[in-house]
Write an enzyme that holds these catalytic residues in place. Structure first.
Site, PDB file in Angstrom:
ATOM      1  N   ASN A  43     -63.504   1.377  23.640  1.00 40.74           N
ATOM      2  CA  ASN A  43     -62.650   0.482  22.854  1.00 40.74           C
ATOM      3  C   ASN A  43     -63.167  -0.949  22.948  1.00 40.74           C
ATOM      4  OD1 ASN A  43     -61.729   0.764  25.561  1.00 40.74           O
ATOM      5  ND2 ASN A  43     -59.670   0.115  25.040  1.00 40.74           N
ATOM      6  N   VAL A  44     -63.043  -1.663  21.833  1.00 39.38           N
ATOM      7  CA  VAL A  44     -63.546  -3.034  21.717  1.00 39.38           C
ATOM      8  C   VAL A  44     -62.438  -3.893  21.132  1.00 39.38           C
ATOM      9  CG1 VAL A  44     -65.307  -4.533  20.708  1.00 39.38           C
ATOM     10  CG2 VAL A  44     -65.897  -2.170  21.334  1.00 39.38           C
ATOM     11  N   ASN A  46     -60.357  -7.740  20.506  1.00 43.81           N
ATOM     12  CA  ASN A  46     -60.679  -9.125  20.146  1.00 43.81           C
ATOM     13  C   ASN A  46     -59.407  -9.946  20.132  1.00 43.81           C
ATOM     14  OD1 ASN A  46     -59.711  -9.361  17.234  1.00 43.81           O
ATOM     15  ND2 ASN A  46     -60.969  -7.505  17.203  1.00 43.81           N
ATOM     16  N   SER A  48     -57.702 -11.354  17.964  1.00 41.13           N
ATOM     17  CA  SER A  48     -56.696 -10.948  16.982  1.00 41.13           C
ATOM     18  C   SER A  48     -56.311  -9.505  17.317  1.00 41.13           C
ATOM     19  CB  SER A  48     -57.275 -11.057  15.566  1.00 41.13           C
ATOM     20  OG  SER A  48     -56.308 -10.592  14.642  1.00 41.13           O
ATOM     21  N   TYR A  49     -55.330  -9.369  18.194  1.00 42.04           N
ATOM     22  CA  TYR A  49     -55.061  -8.086  18.866  1.00 42.04           C
ATOM     23  C   TYR A  49     -55.120  -6.829  17.983  1.00 42.04           C
ATOM     24  CZ  TYR A  49     -53.271 -11.054  22.716  1.00 42.04           C
ATOM     25  OH  TYR A  49     -53.103 -11.971  23.718  1.00 42.04           O
ATOM     26  N   GLU A  56     -62.577   6.258  20.271  1.00 41.69           N
ATOM     27  CA  GLU A  56     -62.876   7.377  19.372  1.00 41.69           C
ATOM     28  C   GLU A  56     -63.504   6.867  18.081  1.00 41.69           C
ATOM     29  OE1 GLU A  56     -60.069   6.615  20.916  1.00 41.69           O
ATOM     30  OE2 GLU A  56     -58.802   8.361  21.279  1.00 41.69           O
ATOM     31  N   CYS A  87     -54.682   8.011  19.776  1.00 36.40           N
ATOM     32  CA  CYS A  87     -53.564   7.427  19.023  1.00 36.40           C
ATOM     33  C   CYS A  87     -53.466   8.113  17.653  1.00 36.40           C
ATOM     34  CB  CYS A  87     -53.756   5.919  18.872  1.00 36.40           C
ATOM     35  SG  CYS A  87     -54.971   5.455  17.599  1.00 36.40           S
TER      36      CYS A  87
END
Ligand SMILES: O=c1ccn([C@H]2C[C@H](O)[C@@H](CO)O2)c(=O)[nH]1
Ligand SMILES: [Zn+2]
Length: 132
Positions: A43-44, A46, A48-49, A56, A87
């Protein structure tokens, strides 16, 4: 080292790459395709949530870039007491590249905690066939 342990080692490596300064929740994903290729993602996040991407999604993007479109199995790993299942959005992302044989392995760093078929993970799913 058993076969399963090797997948866990690989998925742990993917998880360790996670860029998660906001949630501090690392996730790793490793795909084996029907053609025997392997692709990883983390997961990446930033600033801006909502614009962060899941592990995945990263693995799927790498797979498509590598020229593959059919997932044999995918390992998803996170830490904590609860199962780290994909998710809702990622269930649909995985569904796009799945068959009835595709397996989703829900893992912790210690090993596989649960293995599900695509239909168990996303029953009554909408997929490519619906558009035919
Ligand atoms: O299956 C999952 C569940 C969550 N996340 C990420 C999204 C976000 O960066 C962090 C917390 O939700 O975990 C994934 O990458 N995959
Ligand atoms: Zn997701």
């Amino acid at each position: 080292m058993s076969h399963s342990e090797q997948w866990i080692t690989l998925t742990k490596k993917a998880m360790s790459k996670a860029y998660v300064p906001y949630s501090h929740f690392q996730v790793g994903a490793v795909i084996e395709t029907e053609t025997g290729n392997i692709f990883s993602g983390c997961n990446v996040e930033n600033a801006s949530y909502p614009e962060g991407t899941c592990a995945e999604a990263g693995a799927i993007a790498a797979m498509v870039m590598g020229g593959d479109t059919l997932i044999k199995q995918i390992y998803v790993m996170g830490k904590g007491e609860q199962l780290v299942t994909p998710c809702g959005g990622c269930r649909q992302r995985i569904r796009e590249f799945s068959s009835s044989e595709t397996l989703i392995h829900i893992c912790s760093p210690e090993g596989v905690r649960k293995t599900l078929t695509m239909n168990e993970l996303l029953p009554y799913s909408f997929g490519p066939d619906n558009l035919k």
